[in-house]
Design a protein around this motif. Sequence first.
Motif, PDB file in Angstrom:
ATOM      1  N   GLY A   7      35.345  29.124  65.079  1.00 62.42           N
ATOM      2  CA  GLY A   7      34.411  28.567  64.119  1.00 62.42           C
ATOM      3  C   GLY A   7      34.038  29.478  62.972  1.00 62.42           C
ATOM      4  N   ILE A   8      34.303  30.797  63.091  1.00 60.23           N
ATOM      5  CA  ILE A   8      33.963  31.717  62.000  1.00 60.23           C
ATOM      6  C   ILE A   8      35.194  32.144  61.203  1.00 60.23           C
ATOM      7  N   GLU A   9      36.352  31.647  61.590  1.00 56.34           N
ATOM      8  CA  GLU A   9      37.577  32.116  60.945  1.00 56.34           C
ATOM      9  C   GLU A   9      37.710  31.668  59.497  1.00 56.34           C
ATOM     10  N   ASP A  10      36.879  30.711  59.086  1.00 54.08           N
ATOM     11  CA  ASP A  10      36.925  30.278  57.691  1.00 54.08           C
ATOM     12  C   ASP A  10      36.184  31.223  56.764  1.00 54.08           C
ATOM     13  N   MET A  22      27.665  37.279  68.354  1.00 52.76           N
ATOM     14  CA  MET A  22      28.317  36.046  67.898  1.00 52.76           C
ATOM     15  C   MET A  22      29.582  36.423  67.146  1.00 52.76           C
ATOM     16  N   PRO A  23      30.736  35.781  67.503  1.00 50.15           N
ATOM     17  CA  PRO A  23      30.926  34.669  68.436  1.00 50.15           C
ATOM     18  C   PRO A  23      30.809  35.087  69.891  1.00 50.15           C
ATOM     19  N   LYS A  63      25.283  28.603  59.937  1.00 52.63           N
ATOM     20  CA  LYS A  63      24.289  28.686  58.866  1.00 52.63           C
ATOM     21  C   LYS A  63      23.643  30.068  58.820  1.00 52.63           C
ATOM     22  N   ILE A  64      23.288  30.587  60.002  1.00 52.42           N
ATOM     23  CA  ILE A  64      22.640  31.899  60.076  1.00 52.42           C
ATOM     24  C   ILE A  64      23.584  32.983  59.571  1.00 52.42           C
ATOM     25  N   LEU A  65      24.857  32.901  59.959  1.00 52.11           N
ATOM     26  CA  LEU A  65      25.849  33.875  59.519  1.00 52.11           C
ATOM     27  C   LEU A  65      26.084  33.783  58.014  1.00 52.11           C
ATOM     28  N   GLU A  66      26.250  32.575  57.497  1.00 50.83           N
ATOM     29  CA  GLU A  66      26.487  32.404  56.065  1.00 50.83           C
ATOM     30  C   GLU A  66      25.328  32.947  55.238  1.00 50.83           C
ATOM     31  N   SER A  67      24.108  32.744  55.725  1.00 53.15           N
ATOM     32  CA  SER A  67      22.930  33.254  55.026  1.00 53.15           C
ATOM     33  C   SER A  67      22.978  34.777  54.956  1.00 53.15           C
ATOM     34  N   ILE A  69      36.063  38.417  53.812  1.00 52.92           N
ATOM     35  CA  ILE A  69      35.309  39.565  54.322  1.00 52.92           C
ATOM     36  C   ILE A  69      35.860  39.973  55.688  1.00 52.92           C
ATOM     37  N   LYS A  70      36.048  41.273  55.880  1.00 49.26           N
ATOM     38  CA  LYS A  70      36.564  41.781  57.145  1.00 49.26           C
ATOM     39  C   LYS A  70      35.415  42.152  58.078  1.00 49.26           C
ATOM     40  N   ALA A  71      35.673  42.003  59.384  1.00 48.52           N
ATOM     41  CA  ALA A  71      34.632  42.265  60.371  1.00 48.52           C
ATOM     42  C   ALA A  71      35.221  42.883  61.623  1.00 48.52           C
TER      43      ALA A  71
END
Length: 205
Positions: free
Chosen positions: A110-113, A101-102, A82-86, A2-4
Motif C-alpha cells: 500500500g505504500i509502494e506508490d 508502518m507497514p 493519509k498520516i504518511l502522506e501528511s 522518496i527512498k526509505a
Amino acid sequence: MIKAILLVGPTSSGKTPLGELLERDGLAGRSCAHFDFGARFRAAAASPVPAAPLTADDLAVIKESMATGALLTDGQFHIAHKILESFLGDLSDRLVVLNGMPRHEGQAKGIEDILDVICVFELACGKQAVIERIQRDTGGDRAGREDDLPELVEQKLKIYSRQTRPMLDYYKEKGVPVLTADVTVVSTAADIKQEIERGMARLEL
C-alpha cells in the motif's frame, strides 16, 4: 520517488529510540527523517476531534485499534496512508526511516506508490527480553505508554509473530535487503545503529 528504510521489530525492541537517533545523526552519511507511525497514531487517538486530513470515521477506527491492539485492515489502510502522506508533505531530500508502518504485506504494497523501501532492518528481540526492556525502560521511550499493560504486550507480540514478521519474506522476494540486528535487554540505539551500519557497509548500500 522518496527512498526509505524500514525498521521491523516487536514492541520495545528499540525502533523509536533508533529512529530518533538516525534523525539526529543520520545513517551512513545520509540525513534521515523519522516517521514514527505509532506516536502519530497515539496522538490522533488522544484527540477529541480528528485533525486534517483525518475524518470522524477515521478517528473512530483509530480509537478502536488502540483499544484492541488490532492492526488496520487493508480496507482501513487509507487512514495510515493519509498520516504518511501528511508527514511526507513536510519532507526535504532525506532518507525516510519507517517505524511502525507497514506492519504486514498488504500495507507494504500500500505504500509502494509513494515510497521506495531500499532496505529493511529487523530488530530481533525475544519475548523475555521485550518484557525486561519494558520494565527497565531501556530505550527511555515507555513513559506514559498505556499500551504496555501485560495483556496488551502479549497481544502485540502475537500479532507481530503472525502478521508483521512474515512481511520480511515479501521484501526478500522483491530483492530488498533484509538485515538483522540482535537486540538484548541492555541494547541501546547506538548499539543497534552500529550493527546496522556494519551490515550496510557489507552490502555497499
